[in-house]
Design an enzyme around this catalytic site. Structure first.
Site, PDB file in Angstrom:
ATOM      1  N   THR A 103      42.964  40.702  38.764  1.00 59.12           N
ATOM      2  CA  THR A 103      42.769  41.235  40.109  1.00 59.12           C
ATOM      3  C   THR A 103      43.408  40.347  41.172  1.00 59.12           C
ATOM      4  O   THR A 103      43.276  39.124  41.097  1.00 59.12           O
ATOM      5  CB  THR A 103      41.256  41.265  40.401  1.00 59.12           C
ATOM      6  OG1 THR A 103      40.611  41.881  39.311  1.00 59.12           O
ATOM      7  CG2 THR A 103      40.948  41.963  41.703  1.00 59.12           C
ATOM      8  N   THR A 153      37.664  37.220  40.029  1.00 57.18           N
ATOM      9  CA  THR A 153      38.732  37.730  39.191  1.00 57.18           C
ATOM     10  C   THR A 153      38.464  37.241  37.771  1.00 57.18           C
ATOM     11  O   THR A 153      37.796  36.233  37.579  1.00 57.18           O
ATOM     12  CB  THR A 153      40.114  37.255  39.709  1.00 57.18           C
ATOM     13  OG1 THR A 153      41.121  37.719  38.815  1.00 57.18           O
ATOM     14  CG2 THR A 153      40.213  35.742  39.819  1.00 57.18           C
ATOM     15  N   GLY A 154      38.947  37.980  36.797  1.00 57.15           N
ATOM     16  CA  GLY A 154      38.690  37.604  35.401  1.00 57.15           C
ATOM     17  C   GLY A 154      37.960  38.719  34.694  1.00 57.15           C
ATOM     18  O   GLY A 154      38.019  39.884  35.114  1.00 57.15           O
ATOM     19  N   GLY A 195      35.732  41.296  33.992  1.00 56.68           N
ATOM     20  CA  GLY A 195      34.846  41.975  34.928  1.00 56.68           C
ATOM     21  C   GLY A 195      33.425  42.133  34.444  1.00 56.68           C
ATOM     22  O   GLY A 195      32.476  42.074  35.236  1.00 56.68           O
ATOM     23  N   ARG A 217      36.592  52.803  31.418  1.00 60.94           N
ATOM     24  CA  ARG A 217      36.017  51.478  31.700  1.00 60.94           C
ATOM     25  C   ARG A 217      36.323  51.068  33.152  1.00 60.94           C
ATOM     26  O   ARG A 217      37.439  51.195  33.625  1.00 60.94           O
ATOM     27  CB  ARG A 217      36.604  50.444  30.730  1.00 60.94           C
ATOM     28  CG  ARG A 217      36.092  49.014  30.933  1.00 60.94           C
ATOM     29  CD  ARG A 217      36.976  48.214  31.855  1.00 60.94           C
ATOM     30  NE  ARG A 217      36.583  46.800  31.919  1.00 60.94           N
ATOM     31  CZ  ARG A 217      37.042  45.942  32.815  1.00 60.94           C
ATOM     32  NH1 ARG A 217      37.895  46.338  33.738  1.00 60.94           N
ATOM     33  NH2 ARG A 217      36.656  44.689  32.807  1.00 60.94           N
ATOM     34  N   VAL A 218      35.302  50.570  33.832  1.00 64.09           N
ATOM     35  CA  VAL A 218      35.463  50.070  35.195  1.00 64.09           C
ATOM     36  C   VAL A 218      34.952  48.632  35.220  1.00 64.09           C
ATOM     37  O   VAL A 218      33.901  48.335  34.645  1.00 64.09           O
ATOM     38  CB  VAL A 218      34.667  50.947  36.192  1.00 64.09           C
ATOM     39  CG1 VAL A 218      34.650  50.316  37.579  1.00 64.09           C
ATOM     40  CG2 VAL A 218      35.266  52.354  36.265  1.00 64.09           C
ATOM     41  N   GLY A 219      35.700  47.759  35.871  1.00 64.67           N
ATOM     42  CA  GLY A 219      35.300  46.349  35.929  1.00 64.67           C
ATOM     43  C   GLY A 219      34.534  46.026  37.203  1.00 64.67           C
ATOM     44  O   GLY A 219      33.915  46.888  37.835  1.00 64.67           O
ATOM     45  N   ASP A 220      34.601  44.762  37.574  1.00 61.68           N
ATOM     46  CA  ASP A 220      33.828  44.281  38.719  1.00 61.68           C
ATOM     47  C   ASP A 220      34.429  44.641  40.070  1.00 61.68           C
ATOM     48  O   ASP A 220      33.711  44.718  41.079  1.00 61.68           O
ATOM     49  CB  ASP A 220      33.745  42.748  38.665  1.00 61.68           C
ATOM     50  CG  ASP A 220      35.145  42.127  38.677  1.00 61.68           C
ATOM     51  OD1 ASP A 220      35.926  42.428  37.758  1.00 61.68           O
ATOM     52  OD2 ASP A 220      35.462  41.367  39.607  1.00 61.68           O
TER      53      ASP A 220
HETATM   54  N1  GLY Z   1      38.425  41.653  37.084  1.00 58.27           N
HETATM   55  C1  GLY Z   1      39.027  42.906  36.851  1.00 58.27           C
HETATM   56  C2  GLY Z   1      38.437  43.659  35.764  1.00 58.27           C
HETATM   57  O1  GLY Z   1      37.780  43.105  34.904  1.00 58.27           O
HETATM   58  O2  GLY Z   1      38.653  44.852  35.732  1.00 58.27           O
END
Ligand code: GLY
Length: 293
Positions: free
Chosen positions: A149, A200-201, A203, A177-180
């Site tokens: 990100t 970032t990283g 999620g 799939r959705v991250g943070d």
């Molecule tokens: N940090 C972005 C994700 O895991 O989607």
């Protein structure tokens, strides 16, 4: 009067930093400046984890997530699982401005983008198609240096804070799939009265500790931006240990009310660089590695 400042994740944060400096010079608001920074990375196909040129999911589709937040009003907006729309950070701002909602996903977000004049575009490039075909059979997530990100936090001369983040998420992720990043409080949280924070990283691990909101609450209680980032990194280690898991690569950035910036990363594996702007000056730094809870 204070100088406007910003902080942007990863080595490609330099792309965001240049755009933020230009936007502040042009008199844009801090929210529009951080979105300009995020958008500059969305437009750069050499960044394979954001916007145009992002890597595909397990079926080769590029699916984008983004969020923005204004620290003065606490207005925030986000989009998730968006295909074929490049500028999702500005789309997230439109969600905040034009709807009573905070998060739009998938087809609804794409429909909203089309209604607001965003063009449908392919997000794949010949390079990302080739990379996907080479690695997809292993379902490998992106190497640390190829992701992640771009999160951009800013503070204007009056002390107003804002943030934006935008990503194609983990490469080869499962469809849906959705991250943070689009989860307000996890990938991004901003409050003028406390501070601005982003992550970032991986999620899933950022969501598990509600990373950005955790950091903002630390700053509300008087911690500096750097202390808040290090506490978030420690929080990840504590959580991983409790669950019997190996810590993963997660990085945190913040700006506190006084205009100090902070950054920390949880493992040595990710060479976590970040860009800081102060007025017209841009500098790159290496994030402090925090390896224990
Ligand atoms: N940090 C972005 C994700 O895991 O989607």
């Amino acid at each position: 009067m204070n100088e406007p400042i910003s902080i942007s994740t990863w080595s490609f944060g330099i792309i965001a930093a240049r755009a933020v400096v230009k936007a502040f010079r042009e008199g844009k608001s801090v929210l529009d400046a951080v979105i300009a920074g995020a958008q500059a990375v969305e437009d750069d196909p050499s960044v394979t984890s954001v916007g145009y040129g992002g890597l595909g999911n397990s079926i080769g589709t590029v699916s984008l997530d983004a969020a923005v937040m204004d620290g003065k009003t606490l207005d925030c907006g986000a989009v998730a699982g968006v295909e074929n729309i490049r500028h999702v950070a500005s789309l997230a701002k439109l969600v905040a401005e034009k709807t009573p909602h905070i998060l739009l996903v998938g087809k609804g977000a794409e429909w909203f983008a089309l209604q607001n004049g965003y063009p449908l575009q392919t997000l794949l490039t010949p390079e990302t198609v080739a990379l996907w075909e080479k690695n997809a059979h292993q379902m490998k997530v992106a190497e640390p240096w190829t992701h992640d990100t771009v999160t951009v936090l800013g503070r204007d001369a009056q002390g107003n804070l804002a943030g934006a983040c935008t990503t194609s998420g983990l490469s080869y992720k499962l469809p849906g799939r959705v991250g943070d990043s689009p989860i307000i409080g996890s990938g991004l949280y901003v409050d003028n009265e406390a501070g601005a924070a982003g992550a970032t990283g991986v999620g899933e691990e950022i969501i598990r500790i509600v990373g950005a909101q955790f950091m903002v609450e630390q700053m509300r209680q008087g911690k500096t931006a750097q202390e808040a980032c290090e506490l978030a990194a420690k929080r990840h280690h504590i959580t991983a240990k409790r669950r019997g898991k190996t810590p993963v690569s997660v990085a945190f950035i913040a700006i506190d009310r006084e205009g100090s910036v902070g950054a920390a990363v949880t493992t040595h594996s990710a060479q976590f660089q970040y860009a800081v702007t102060r007025g017209e000056q841009i500098e790159m730094f290496q994030g402090k590695v925090v390896i224990e809870g």
